[in-house]
Motif scaffolding. Structure first.
Motif, PDB file in Angstrom:
ATOM      1  N   ARG A   1      39.813  43.224  42.399  1.00  0.00           N
ATOM      2  CA  ARG A   1      38.485  42.682  42.701  1.00  0.00           C
ATOM      3  C   ARG A   1      37.482  43.038  41.615  1.00  0.00           C
ATOM      4  O   ARG A   1      36.708  42.187  41.164  1.00  0.00           O
ATOM      5  CB  ARG A   1      38.011  43.204  44.061  1.00  0.00           C
ATOM      6  CG  ARG A   1      36.673  42.630  44.512  1.00  0.00           C
ATOM      7  CD  ARG A   1      36.388  43.005  45.959  1.00  0.00           C
ATOM      8  NE  ARG A   1      36.298  44.446  46.118  1.00  0.00           N
ATOM      9  CZ  ARG A   1      35.174  45.151  45.918  1.00  0.00           C
ATOM     10  NH1 ARG A   1      34.055  44.524  45.563  1.00  0.00           N
ATOM     11  NH2 ARG A   1      35.154  46.443  46.103  1.00  0.00           N
ATOM     12  N   HIS A   2      37.480  44.308  41.177  1.00  0.00           N
ATOM     13  CA  HIS A   2      36.564  44.712  40.119  1.00  0.00           C
ATOM     14  C   HIS A   2      36.920  44.044  38.796  1.00  0.00           C
ATOM     15  O   HIS A   2      36.024  43.658  38.024  1.00  0.00           O
ATOM     16  CB  HIS A   2      36.583  46.232  39.959  1.00  0.00           C
ATOM     17  CG  HIS A   2      35.869  46.957  41.049  1.00  0.00           C
ATOM     18  ND1 HIS A   2      36.012  48.305  41.296  1.00  0.00           N
ATOM     19  CD2 HIS A   2      34.984  46.508  41.985  1.00  0.00           C
ATOM     20  CE1 HIS A   2      35.271  48.657  42.315  1.00  0.00           C
ATOM     21  NE2 HIS A   2      34.634  47.592  42.747  1.00  0.00           N
TER      22      HIS A   2
ATOM     23  N   ALA B   1      38.274  41.086  38.433  1.00  0.00           N
ATOM     24  CA  ALA B   1      37.810  39.702  38.510  1.00  0.00           C
ATOM     25  C   ALA B   1      36.303  39.607  38.290  1.00  0.00           C
ATOM     26  O   ALA B   1      35.810  38.688  37.622  1.00  0.00           O
ATOM     27  CB  ALA B   1      38.187  39.099  39.861  1.00  0.00           C
ATOM     28  N   THR B   2      35.560  40.569  38.832  1.00  0.00           N
ATOM     29  CA  THR B   2      34.110  40.577  38.640  1.00  0.00           C
ATOM     30  C   THR B   2      33.755  40.762  37.175  1.00  0.00           C
ATOM     31  O   THR B   2      32.888  40.054  36.633  1.00  0.00           O
ATOM     32  CB  THR B   2      33.472  41.700  39.476  1.00  0.00           C
ATOM     33  OG1 THR B   2      33.767  41.494  40.858  1.00  0.00           O
ATOM     34  CG2 THR B   2      31.970  41.735  39.279  1.00  0.00           C
TER      35      THR B   2
ATOM     36  N   LYS C   1      35.595  40.083  34.558  1.00  0.00           N
ATOM     37  CA  LYS C   1      36.009  38.923  33.765  1.00  0.00           C
ATOM     38  C   LYS C   1      35.045  37.756  33.928  1.00  0.00           C
ATOM     39  O   LYS C   1      34.916  36.923  33.018  1.00  0.00           O
ATOM     40  CB  LYS C   1      37.427  38.519  34.151  1.00  0.00           C
ATOM     41  CG  LYS C   1      38.494  39.468  33.615  1.00  0.00           C
ATOM     42  CD  LYS C   1      39.899  38.943  33.869  1.00  0.00           C
ATOM     43  CE  LYS C   1      40.929  39.811  33.194  1.00  0.00           C
ATOM     44  NZ  LYS C   1      42.312  39.301  33.382  1.00  0.00           N
ATOM     45  N   ARG C   2      34.396  37.657  35.065  1.00  0.00           N
ATOM     46  CA  ARG C   2      33.402  36.582  35.239  1.00  0.00           C
ATOM     47  C   ARG C   2      32.249  36.727  34.259  1.00  0.00           C
ATOM     48  O   ARG C   2      31.589  35.749  33.908  1.00  0.00           O
ATOM     49  CB  ARG C   2      32.879  36.577  36.680  1.00  0.00           C
ATOM     50  CG  ARG C   2      33.831  35.970  37.679  1.00  0.00           C
ATOM     51  CD  ARG C   2      33.105  35.527  38.935  1.00  0.00           C
ATOM     52  NE  ARG C   2      32.451  36.629  39.607  1.00  0.00           N
ATOM     53  CZ  ARG C   2      33.004  37.372  40.566  1.00  0.00           C
ATOM     54  NH1 ARG C   2      34.245  37.113  40.948  1.00  0.00           N
ATOM     55  NH2 ARG C   2      32.344  38.354  41.128  1.00  0.00           N
ATOM     56  N   TYR C   3      32.016  37.964  33.814  1.00  0.00           N
ATOM     57  CA  TYR C   3      30.967  38.223  32.830  1.00  0.00           C
ATOM     58  C   TYR C   3      31.532  38.306  31.407  1.00  0.00           C
ATOM     59  O   TYR C   3      30.825  38.721  30.485  1.00  0.00           O
ATOM     60  CB  TYR C   3      30.238  39.532  33.157  1.00  0.00           C
ATOM     61  CG  TYR C   3      29.396  39.452  34.417  1.00  0.00           C
ATOM     62  CD1 TYR C   3      28.086  38.985  34.371  1.00  0.00           C
ATOM     63  CD2 TYR C   3      29.915  39.851  35.640  1.00  0.00           C
ATOM     64  CE1 TYR C   3      27.308  38.917  35.518  1.00  0.00           C
ATOM     65  CE2 TYR C   3      29.143  39.777  36.804  1.00  0.00           C
ATOM     66  CZ  TYR C   3      27.847  39.314  36.730  1.00  0.00           C
ATOM     67  OH  TYR C   3      27.083  39.235  37.874  1.00  0.00           O
ATOM     68  N   GLY C   4      32.790  37.921  31.236  1.00  0.00           N
ATOM     69  CA  GLY C   4      33.387  37.911  29.909  1.00  0.00           C
ATOM     70  C   GLY C   4      33.919  39.249  29.440  1.00  0.00           C
ATOM     71  O   GLY C   4      34.258  39.396  28.264  1.00  0.00           O
TER      72      GLY C   4
ATOM     73  N   ASP D   1      36.867  41.258  29.389  1.00  0.00           N
ATOM     74  CA  ASP D   1      38.298  41.195  29.668  1.00  0.00           C
ATOM     75  C   ASP D   1      39.087  42.296  28.981  1.00  0.00           C
ATOM     76  O   ASP D   1      40.297  42.402  29.162  1.00  0.00           O
ATOM     77  CB  ASP D   1      38.863  39.836  29.258  1.00  0.00           C
ATOM     78  CG  ASP D   1      38.657  39.565  27.772  1.00  0.00           C
ATOM     79  OD1 ASP D   1      37.880  40.313  27.129  1.00  0.00           O
ATOM     80  OD2 ASP D   1      39.256  38.611  27.251  1.00  0.00           O
TER      81      ASP D   1
ATOM     82  N   MET E   1      27.001  45.425  38.287  1.00  0.00           N
ATOM     83  CA  MET E   1      28.124  44.529  38.575  1.00  0.00           C
ATOM     84  C   MET E   1      29.026  45.068  39.682  1.00  0.00           C
ATOM     85  O   MET E   1      29.423  44.339  40.595  1.00  0.00           O
ATOM     86  CB  MET E   1      28.975  44.314  37.313  1.00  0.00           C
ATOM     87  CG  MET E   1      28.248  43.737  36.136  1.00  0.00           C
ATOM     88  SD  MET E   1      29.374  43.635  34.713  1.00  0.00           S
ATOM     89  CE  MET E   1      28.223  43.207  33.409  1.00  0.00           C
TER      90      MET E   1
END
Length: 281
Positions: A120-121, A123-124, A126-129, A131, A147
């Motif tokens: 979950r963390h 994925a959060t 990665k949504r902000y780039g 990775d 975040m």
């Protein structure tokens, strides 16, 4: 050093692996069901060997004596060692990260590969780039806290930077014990179920006596055909209560609750089958 055993390893073999680790270092923290942490600082001086060599020795002993290969990660902190062991390919191997190289090695990993970062963390982030672990380490802690939340954000940044103040807490004995009984077919005889429960209590008590341990809580889990589960737990405040819990009165209470649940589950499945037309007239 972090050691990973194969998944679904029997408890007896896991205990034997812990004994082999204990021959290398007295500071061992068991992480049931299949892992362990080891502090090698004193062992390096005692054995006059490198950490990588001790990891190879452990693999050689577990493979030759028990046919079990292990994955070993070595690093300056628990986070680095645990992350390294996860990067070792199956079935086994040793990956040692020098203290001076830890931050640079972490920086190249995917963010989900960092120990302590869950799906979950990840994925959060990665949504902000974000990775890569290196990108996470470069961010101000307050940004990551927005975040992931306060504690989780601060911890994620620290671990990405190779900071982990945790130490190995010696604990050779597993913190839990499990006994199981599988019925080969549907059982509706209360006496048979009660007998199986009594046998599990006796088996569990014998295992705890062999370990010289006392139970702080007891949990009964019922798995029904088709997947449903039901669980009930009982916690002890004093050691004497643990002994009392294994007496007949508690067994009867536990059995009555479990049997009532089993009957309710049976009726539910029967009703579902009748409504779907699976039962004849």
């Amino acid at each position: 050093m972090h050691v990973r055993c194969p998944e679904r390893l029997p408890e007896e073999l896991y205990r034997q692996v812990l004994e082999q680790i204990g021959e290398l270092s007295p500071v061992v923290q068991a992480l049931p069901p299949t892992a362990a942490l080891v502090d090698l600082r004193g062992a390096l001086r005692y054995h006059a060997a490198t950490a990588s060599h001790l990891g190879d020795v452990l693999r050689l002993r577990t493979v030759s004596r028990y046919g079990i290969d292990v994955r070993v990660g070595i690093g300056p902190t628990i986070t680095v060692a645990t992350t390294a062991s996860a990067q070792v390919p199956h079935p086994g191997g040793v990956l040692a990260i020098a203290p001076d190289d830890a931050v640079d090695w972490l920086a190249l990993l995917d963010v989900e590969d960092l120990h302590g970062i869950g799906p979950r963390h990840a994925a959060t982030l990665k949504r902000y780039g974000i990775d890569r672990v290196g990108l996470l380490a470069a961010l101000p802690p307050v940004t990551v806290q927005r975040m992931l939340g306060g504690t989780a954000g601060r911890m994620a940044v620290d671990r990405a930077r190779g900071i982990d103040p945790r130490t190995v807490t010696p604990r050779l004995q597993p913190a839990s014990a499990t006994v199981r009984h599988r019925f080969p077919r549907d059982v509706h005889d209360g006496a048979a179920v009660r007998s199986a429960l009594l046998g599990l209590v006796v088996q569990l008590g014998a295992e705890l006596r062999c370990r010289d341990q006392a139970a702080r809580a007891l949990t009964l889990t019922l798995s029904f055909a088709g997947g449903p589960k039901w669980e009930t737990a009982w916690c002890a405040v004093r050691k004497r209560e643990c002994h009392t819990a294994l007496q007949s009165s508690f067994r009867r209470q536990l059995f009555d609750a479990a049997y009532c649940r089993a009957q309710a589950e049976l009726l539910r499945q029967y009703s579902r089958s009748a409504m779907s037309g699976e039962l004849g007239p």
